[in-house]
Design a protein around this motif. Structure first.
Motif, short mmCIF file in Angstrom:
data_model
loop_
_atom_site.label_atom_id
_atom_site.label_comp_id
_atom_site.label_asym_id
_atom_site.label_seq_id
_atom_site.Cartn_x
_atom_site.Cartn_y
_atom_site.Cartn_z
N ARG A 130 -10.60 -80.17 -38.59
CA ARG A 130 -10.06 -79.87 -37.26
C ARG A 130 -10.18 -78.37 -36.97
O ARG A 130 -10.59 -77.97 -35.89
N LEU A 131 -9.85 -77.55 -37.94
CA LEU A 131 -9.92 -76.10 -37.76
C LEU A 131 -11.36 -75.64 -37.53
O LEU A 131 -11.62 -74.79 -36.68
N LEU B 122 -12.16 -76.54 -33.98
CA LEU B 122 -11.47 -75.64 -33.05
C LEU B 122 -12.15 -74.28 -33.01
O LEU B 122 -12.33 -73.70 -31.94
N ARG B 123 -12.51 -73.75 -34.16
CA ARG B 123 -13.19 -72.45 -34.20
C ARG B 123 -14.54 -72.51 -33.48
O ARG B 123 -14.91 -71.57 -32.77
N PHE C 186 -13.83 -72.61 -29.74
CA PHE C 186 -13.36 -71.31 -29.28
C PHE C 186 -14.51 -70.31 -29.21
O PHE C 186 -14.67 -69.60 -28.22
N CYS D 29 -2.60 -72.10 -22.59
CA CYS D 29 -2.68 -71.40 -23.88
C CYS D 29 -2.17 -69.96 -23.88
O CYS D 29 -1.74 -69.48 -24.93
N PHE E 93 -7.45 -66.90 -30.50
CA PHE E 93 -7.69 -68.14 -31.22
C PHE E 93 -6.37 -68.79 -31.61
O PHE E 93 -6.23 -70.01 -31.53
N GLN E 94 -5.40 -68.00 -32.02
CA GLN E 94 -4.11 -68.55 -32.42
C GLN E 94 -3.44 -69.27 -31.26
O GLN E 94 -2.88 -70.35 -31.43
N TYR F 90 -5.00 -70.56 -28.67
CA TYR F 90 -5.84 -71.72 -28.38
C TYR F 90 -5.54 -72.85 -29.35
O TYR F 90 -5.33 -73.99 -28.94
N ALA F 91 -5.49 -72.54 -30.63
CA ALA F 91 -5.26 -73.57 -31.65
C ALA F 91 -3.86 -74.18 -31.54
O ALA F 91 -3.68 -75.36 -31.81
N ILE G 216 -3.96 -76.42 -27.92
CA ILE G 216 -5.21 -77.05 -27.47
C ILE G 216 -4.92 -78.20 -26.51
O ILE G 216 -4.14 -79.10 -26.82
N ASP H 102 -10.35 -85.14 -31.83
CA ASP H 102 -10.15 -84.66 -33.19
C ASP H 102 -11.11 -85.34 -34.16
O ASP H 102 -11.22 -84.94 -35.31
#
Length: 179
Positions: A8-9, A12-13, A16, A70, A80-81, A83-84, A87, A165
């Protein structure tokens, strides 16, 4: 089955980084203006056309939705923090991301037949920032034997890319790094 947090990370990265069009480490309105400009340039689109205006407005709407969901500290940037942590879900994407997705697909449908040819697809997707090997894989997955992608299928794949996801959607091919 639960989603692997590491996968998932990674997704997400990748999402982003794609939206961080200028590469400065955070999202701002300018990233979405630059995104529209790159796509319009990739297709040599007439900037005064209805399709160009729709893409520009779609990018603006996409940014406004992300900022509203966000940007927790109200500084007109999304880290990013942020956004994550926030989301957006599918309903949010339907309101704020779908105008972008539909406009992108319509712009690439240069003959207005509801289909996007491989050349236009690759031009748009590489202008957005995706690696050509993954773009070709995605085109093949979406087009199958037809050799073209419907604008509706492309819009749906964009939504899946941003909100799913699952690593088992065609758009997730784009989150993979080139080999």
């Amino acid at each position: 089955m639960p989603t692997d947090p590491t996968d998932r990370l990674i997704r997400l990265r990748a999402r982003f980084a794609l939206l961080d069009t200028n590469g400065n480490g955070h999202l701002q309105s300018d990233d979405f203006t630059l995104l529209a400009d790159r796509v319009l340039d990739s297709l040599s689109a007439n900037r005064d056309s209805a399709k160009a205006h729709a893409l520009t407005q779609g990018c603006r709407t996409f940014w406004q939705g992300l900022a509203a969901a966000c940007d927790r500290d109200g500084d007109a940037t999304v880290t990013f923090q942020e956004y994550a942590a926030a989301i957006p879900d599918a309903a949010h994407f339907d309101q704020y991301g779908s105008p972008y997705a539909r406009a992108l697909a319509a712009l690439a449908d240069t003959d207005d037949d509801g289909q996007v040819e491989q050349g236009e697809f690759i031009a748009c997707m590489t202008a957005i920032g995706f690696a050509p090997p993954q773009v070709r894989q995605l085109f093949a997955a979406l087009a199958g034997q037809r050799g073209r992608i419907t604008t509706d299928a492309w819009s749906a794949a964009i939504k899946d890319y941003y909100v799913s996801d699952s690593a088992n959607t065609p758009g997730q091919l784009l989150a993979n790094q080139p080999t």
